[in-house]
Design a protein around this motif. Structure first.
Motif, PDB file in Angstrom:
ATOM      1  N   LEU A 202       0.817  -1.215   0.000  1.00 37.29           N
ATOM      2  CA  LEU A 202       0.000   0.000   0.000  1.00 37.29           C
ATOM      3  C   LEU A 202       0.853   1.268   0.000  1.00 37.29           C
ATOM      4  CD1 LEU A 202      -2.771  -0.971   2.569  1.00 37.29           C
ATOM      5  CD2 LEU A 202      -2.991  -0.816   0.076  1.00 37.29           C
ATOM      6  N   MET A 203       0.431   2.232  -0.788  1.00 43.31           N
ATOM      7  CA  MET A 203       1.056   3.549  -0.824  1.00 43.31           C
ATOM      8  C   MET A 203      -0.045   4.595  -0.872  1.00 43.31           C
ATOM      9  SD  MET A 203       4.290   3.055  -3.431  1.00 43.31           S
ATOM     10  CE  MET A 203       3.296   2.391  -4.778  1.00 43.31           C
ATOM     11  N   SER A 204       0.076   5.630  -0.025  1.00 47.09           N
ATOM     12  CA  SER A 204      -0.910   6.705   0.021  1.00 47.09           C
ATOM     13  C   SER A 204      -0.238   8.042  -0.216  1.00 47.09           C
ATOM     14  CB  SER A 204      -1.607   6.760   1.394  1.00 47.09           C
ATOM     15  OG  SER A 204      -2.584   5.771   1.504  1.00 47.09           O
ATOM     16  N   LEU A 205      -1.001   8.963  -0.765  1.00 43.65           N
ATOM     17  CA  LEU A 205      -0.498  10.317  -0.949  1.00 43.65           C
ATOM     18  C   LEU A 205      -1.677  11.276  -0.960  1.00 43.65           C
ATOM     19  CD1 LEU A 205       2.181  11.844  -1.455  1.00 43.65           C
ATOM     20  CD2 LEU A 205       1.558  11.871  -3.882  1.00 43.65           C
ATOM     21  N   ASP A 216     -12.657  19.733  -0.424  1.00 42.35           N
ATOM     22  CA  ASP A 216     -11.714  20.525   0.365  1.00 42.35           C
ATOM     23  C   ASP A 216     -10.371  19.818   0.508  1.00 42.35           C
ATOM     24  OD1 ASP A 216     -13.432  22.731   1.000  1.00 42.35           O
ATOM     25  OD2 ASP A 216     -14.506  21.425   2.390  1.00 42.35           O
ATOM     26  N   ALA A 217     -10.374  18.497   0.410  1.00 36.34           N
ATOM     27  CA  ALA A 217      -9.138  17.713   0.514  1.00 36.34           C
ATOM     28  C   ALA A 217      -9.387  16.340  -0.082  1.00 36.34           C
ATOM     29  CB  ALA A 217      -8.695  17.586   1.971  1.00 36.34           C
ATOM     30  N   SER A 218      -8.346  15.744  -0.662  1.00 35.80           N
ATOM     31  CA  SER A 218      -8.469  14.400  -1.243  1.00 35.80           C
ATOM     32  C   SER A 218      -7.151  13.663  -1.130  1.00 35.80           C
ATOM     33  CB  SER A 218      -8.877  14.468  -2.723  1.00 35.80           C
ATOM     34  OG  SER A 218     -10.206  14.893  -2.879  1.00 35.80           O
ATOM     35  N   LEU A 219      -7.244  12.347  -1.023  1.00 42.51           N
ATOM     36  CA  LEU A 219      -6.056  11.502  -1.028  1.00 42.51           C
ATOM     37  C   LEU A 219      -6.332  10.267  -1.871  1.00 42.51           C
ATOM     38  CD1 LEU A 219      -6.412   8.739   0.920  1.00 42.51           C
ATOM     39  CD2 LEU A 219      -6.366  10.468   2.695  1.00 42.51           C
ATOM     40  N   PHE A 220      -5.255   9.592  -2.220  1.00 39.26           N
ATOM     41  CA  PHE A 220      -5.345   8.390  -3.062  1.00 39.26           C
ATOM     42  C   PHE A 220      -4.459   7.314  -2.472  1.00 39.26           C
ATOM     43  CE2 PHE A 220      -3.315   5.928  -6.505  1.00 39.26           C
ATOM     44  CZ  PHE A 220      -4.430   5.290  -7.012  1.00 39.26           C
ATOM     45  N   GLU A 221      -4.916   6.065  -2.557  1.00 39.17           N
ATOM     46  CA  GLU A 221      -4.137   4.929  -2.073  1.00 39.17           C
ATOM     47  C   GLU A 221      -4.246   3.794  -3.083  1.00 39.17           C
ATOM     48  OE1 GLU A 221      -3.965   3.712   2.226  1.00 39.17           O
ATOM     49  OE2 GLU A 221      -5.176   2.053   1.470  1.00 39.17           O
ATOM     50  N   TRP A 238      -8.120   3.125  -3.864  1.00 36.60           N
ATOM     51  CA  TRP A 238      -8.964   3.702  -2.821  1.00 36.60           C
ATOM     52  C   TRP A 238      -8.754   5.196  -2.793  1.00 36.60           C
ATOM     53  CZ3 TRP A 238      -7.866   5.351   2.506  1.00 36.60           C
ATOM     54  CH2 TRP A 238      -9.002   5.364   3.338  1.00 36.60           C
ATOM     55  N   SER A 239      -9.819   5.963  -2.658  1.00 41.19           N
ATOM     56  CA  SER A 239      -9.701   7.415  -2.534  1.00 41.19           C
ATOM     57  C   SER A 239     -10.569   7.891  -1.385  1.00 41.19           C
ATOM     58  CB  SER A 239     -10.117   8.117  -3.830  1.00 41.19           C
ATOM     59  OG  SER A 239     -11.499   7.921  -4.093  1.00 41.19           O
ATOM     60  N   LYS A 240     -10.147   8.974  -0.761  1.00 41.59           N
ATOM     61  CA  LYS A 240     -10.922   9.582   0.325  1.00 41.59           C
ATOM     62  C   LYS A 240     -10.903  11.088   0.129  1.00 41.59           C
ATOM     63  CE  LYS A 240     -11.098   7.910   4.489  1.00 41.59           C
ATOM     64  NZ  LYS A 240     -10.808   7.449   5.868  1.00 41.59           N
ATOM     65  N   SER A 241     -12.043  11.725   0.379  1.00 44.05           N
ATOM     66  CA  SER A 241     -12.157  13.174   0.204  1.00 44.05           C
ATOM     67  C   SER A 241     -12.942  13.770   1.360  1.00 44.05           C
ATOM     68  CB  SER A 241     -12.858  13.512  -1.124  1.00 44.05           C
ATOM     69  OG  SER A 241     -12.139  13.003  -2.221  1.00 44.05           O
TER      70      SER A 241
END
Length: 283
Positions: A202-205, A216-221, A238-241
């Protein structure tokens, strides 16, 4: 470690182009909201700047001064209506159920996974890197998940998707969830989901805010997934916002016959639509 960081940057660039381009999401307060989320590309969308934007006195791009026909907004400008932001658990449950995607909302042909819905608990990743569930923290009003699959067909395997909507008591709490998520992949690059399911590599950024146009904010894994009936090692994205005090998460577990790009586009479609639905609830 250097190779991992380089790989993360390459992965993030590719993800930005797919997750934030071509999938509608942002609706300003002046827009009339329809009863259902608009399909991909029909609402304002996220993505890298296309050029031609003027900058204001602060040096940041001016949203209202884009000079190119059809240009993307140069910044995310949605502000939740304070009167629409949930203050109680009951209000939060209404929002999460309305915003979460059903089988007719994400992509054509998707079906309910078993189990289909779950809510009222909180995922915890301890030092063992084995996911567990706990009661909702005091700072979270509600968290709700729906799981949807693309059935096996034409020699391709079954893709598993999930959408989670969470309402925090404050924007600071929601922002902390985003930051904690990034750290989890570095702390636990291998994770056990239970039931024989495993994530690895796993790698996230977290995306730079100037590159995010629908939240307002987002990340990707991204990483690899294995589990019962997975047909071997598959890609996982996977993404989270975050919009105000609300976070959304979209995960896609790959299957035989699907490329990583396929999964990114599936995640982008779901991610854009759930963000749009959150805006409808908050405007």
């Amino acid at each position: 470690m250097k190779l991992m960081l380089v790989g993360t940057r390459v992965m993030a660039v590719a993800a930005t182009g797919v997750l934030l381009a071509g999938c509608g999401g942002s609706a300003s307060k002046d827009e009339k909201a329809g009863p259902d989320p608009k399909p991909s590309g029909s609402a304002k969308q996220g993505g890298p700047a296309t050029g031609g934007e003027k900058t204001g006195a602060s040096g940041k791009p001016d949203v209202k001064e884009s000079t190119l026909p059809g240009a993307l907004p140069s910044a995310y400008d949605f502000t939740p209506d304070p009167a629409r932001v949930p203050k109680t658990a009951a209000q939060a449950r209404k929002l999460t159920r309305n915003a979460a995607l059903g089988e007719s909302d994400w992509m054509a042909g998707m079906v309910r996974h078993t189990p289909y819905e779950s809510g009222g608990s909180w995922p915890v990743l301890p030092e063992s890197c084995v996911w567990t569930r706990s009661p909702l923290p005091s700072g979270v009003l509600d968290s709700f998940t729906r799981r949807l699959d693309i059935p096996a067909k034409g020699g391709k395997g079954r893709v598993q998707g999930a959408v989670t909507v969470t309402v925090h008591r404050s924007e600071a709490g929601a922002d902390e969830e985003i930051k904690d998520t990034v750290q989890e992949s570095f702390r636990c690059p291998q994770q056990e989901l239970g039931g024989g399911q495993r994530l690895s590599g796993l790698m996230s950024l977290q995306f730079d805010q100037k590159d995010v146009r629908n939240a307002d904010a987002s990340l990707f894994e991204a990483g690899k997934y294995t589990g019962p009936e997975s047909g071997g090692v598959q890609d996982y994205v996977w993404s989270k916002s975050r919009i105000g005090p609300v976070t959304t998460a979209v995960s896609v577990k790959g299957a035989k016959g699907y490329t990583n790009t396929d999964l990114l586009r599936i995640a982008a479609e779901g991610g854009a639509k759930v963000l749009y639905r959150v805006e409808l609830e908050l405007k």
